[in-house]
Design an enzyme around this catalytic site. Structure first.
Site, PDB file in Angstrom:
ATOM      1  N   GLY A 194      -2.657  -3.094  -2.348  1.00 58.87           N
ATOM      2  CA  GLY A 194      -1.289  -3.414  -1.970  1.00 58.87           C
ATOM      3  C   GLY A 194      -1.165  -4.790  -1.357  1.00 58.87           C
ATOM      4  N   LEU A 195      -0.752  -5.763  -2.148  1.00 55.38           N
ATOM      5  CA  LEU A 195      -0.500  -7.114  -1.654  1.00 55.38           C
ATOM      6  C   LEU A 195       0.927  -7.543  -1.959  1.00 55.38           C
ATOM      7  CD1 LEU A 195      -1.594  -9.724  -0.348  1.00 55.38           C
ATOM      8  CD2 LEU A 195      -2.281 -10.463  -2.646  1.00 55.38           C
ATOM      9  N   LEU A 253      -8.401 -11.267  -5.644  1.00 56.45           N
ATOM     10  CA  LEU A 253      -7.630 -11.637  -6.836  1.00 56.45           C
ATOM     11  C   LEU A 253      -8.435 -12.540  -7.765  1.00 56.45           C
ATOM     12  CD1 LEU A 253      -4.110 -12.257  -5.283  1.00 56.45           C
ATOM     13  CD2 LEU A 253      -4.765 -10.405  -6.820  1.00 56.45           C
ATOM     14  N   GLU A 311      -1.143 -11.403 -10.986  1.00 55.79           N
ATOM     15  CA  GLU A 311      -2.327 -12.024 -10.391  1.00 55.79           C
ATOM     16  C   GLU A 311      -2.307 -13.540 -10.568  1.00 55.79           C
ATOM     17  OE1 GLU A 311      -5.983  -9.971 -11.209  1.00 55.79           O
ATOM     18  OE2 GLU A 311      -4.961  -8.029 -11.257  1.00 55.79           O
ATOM     19  N   GLY A 312      -1.132 -14.098 -10.394  1.00 57.84           N
ATOM     20  CA  GLY A 312      -0.933 -15.537 -10.493  1.00 57.84           C
ATOM     21  C   GLY A 312      -0.226 -15.917 -11.764  1.00 57.84           C
ATOM     22  N   GLY A 346       5.894 -12.412  -4.039  1.00 58.41           N
ATOM     23  CA  GLY A 346       4.853 -12.278  -5.046  1.00 58.41           C
ATOM     24  C   GLY A 346       3.894 -13.442  -4.975  1.00 58.41           C
ATOM     25  N   GLY A 378       5.545  -9.378 -40.306  1.00 53.35           N
ATOM     26  CA  GLY A 378       6.975  -9.267 -40.572  1.00 53.35           C
ATOM     27  C   GLY A 378       7.594  -8.136 -39.772  1.00 53.35           C
TER      28      GLY A 378
END
Length: 398
Positions: free
Chosen positions: A144-145, A253, A377-378, A151, A353
């Site tokens: 959890g970041l 990360l 992640e960036g 972000g 197509g």
């Protein structure tokens, strides 16, 4: 005539036009083939249905199977982890993402984020408690970041932890968390009076909840959740003792981004192979479309970018194994390979197509998944700025 001139050249291999397999030893190849076989048996027959329904059924069973393969925390040492090389871990990521980005994300978040954080920054008691079960796939982890409003700028996170006696009390929200609602443990980063710290949070703690995020058009065969921490009380030993400041989560990360460098090429390879197979069999104007110059130009350009990307991933893996891989070099790989992979998918779609938008083929599924891989992640822009700063010595972030 020299001796080398008398040695016949090996045949050209369309699947490996640069001969990159020559750089791999038998153990590397065995690990790659084991993961490829598992993905072919357990994921590919079902992935279109999972993606269409927006679910990943049997995720706990899949995690245990991946644990038995040694794919969880694969490059970590001890505590039931496989202790594989960085190149071997990268090969596994490539094969998993060739099946689906959601499967690689499951493995990446488990091993390169949650397990890596505990392994690198945790106390011995934390490692002993969590890592063996996570390596076996018996315990699923999340990381959890990212927050709803933060972000690319994690330093501004609002989730906070306050001391109450000897306890910690966590409050806040995290967003776009892979594995969140099925995790048994969450590594959560929060502001404290001493800076940003990491906490090992059992998900059965009172005040912790992880509602699943629905209505996604990307990474649909993946569990994605919000984390809600409503005054979650944790003991003093829940904090990761060796992580203070942003260096902790950013190093996690970097480890995960390395896996993306390989994984993105797996999605690209799957789409490229589908396009080549289609071009050989699809007839227009009396012959296979693969025989037309414009189609061959597309195939050649896709092959060049695909195998350049794999070669770049391999080079970075060898540097990581030698202890020489810098974060800026990981940004180089993530920027290039995610960007080129999605372009390969888009070009492959043009060869197929209208059939290119059908789930009967993997191309559109990979393309939509890579829309997430491109920014998580960036973002590409952030990696451009990382490289720009490294190349010029000037900081353009602020």
């Amino acid at each position: 005539m020299s001796a080398s001139a008398r040695i016949p050249l090996p045949p050209f291999d369309p699947a490996d036009p640069l001969g990159i397999d020559d750089l791999l030893d038998p153990e590397d190849l065995a690990i790659r083939d084991t993961v490829r076989t598992w993905a072919a048996d357990r994921v590919l027959p079902h992935i279109a249905d999972w993606y269409e329904k927006g679910e990943l059924p049997g995720i706990r069973e899949l995690a245990r199977e991946l644990g038995s393969l040694g794919a969880l925390g694969m490059s970590l040492q001890g505590y039931g982890c496989a202790g594989a090389s960085a190149v071997q871990y990268g090969l596994a990521c490539l094969e998993l993402e060739a099946a689906d980005s959601g499967i690689r994300s499951l493995v990446s978040v488990q091993g390169s984020l949650a397990m890596y954080a505990i392994h690198r920054f945790g106390a011995e008691e934390q490692k002993q408690r969590w890592l063996p079960g996570m390596a076996a796939g018996e315990i699923i982890g999340c990381f959890g970041l990212t927050e709803p409003d933060h972000g690319s700028d994690p330093a501004s996170m609002r989730t906070h932890a306050k001391k109450d006696g000897t306890d910690w009390v966590l409050s806040g929200r995290k967003m776009w968390i892979t594995n969140g609602s099925v995790a048994g443990v969450a590594v959560v980063w929060a502001q404290t009076d001493d800076g940003i710290r990491g906490f090992v949070v059992p998900t059965d703690s009172p005040g912790f909840s992880a509602p699943e995020i629905k209505h996604k058009w990307s990474l649909r065969a993946s569990v994605t959740s919000e984390l809600v921490l409503d005054e979650v009380r944790l003991p003093a030993d829940a904090v990761l003792p060796e992580a203070v400041g942003l260096k902790g989560p950013l190093s996690c990360l970097s480890h995960a981004r390395y896996g993306i460098v390989w994984g993105a090429m797996g999605a690209a390879r799957s789409s490229f192979e589908a396009a080549v197979d289609y071009a050989r069999s699809r007839e227009q104007f009396g012959r296979a479309i693969g025989g037309f110059q414009l189609t061959q130009a597309k195939i050649a350009d896709m092959a060049v970018e695909l195998h350049k990307g794999v070669l770049l991933a391999h080079h970075l893996g060898r540097r990581m194994d030698a202890g020489k891989l810098r974060p800026e070099q990981i940004s180089f790989g993530k920027l290039n390979n995610a960007r080129e992979a999605i372009e390969i998918c888009r070009t492959a779609r043009t060869i197929l197509g209208a059939n290119g938008i059908s789930l009967e083929y993997p191309v559109m599924r990979h393309a939509t998944n890579l829309e997430s891989v491109l920014t998580y992640e960036g973002t590409s822009e952030m990696h451009q700025l990382v490289l720009g700063k490294a190349l010029t010595g000037l900081d353009a972030f602020r």
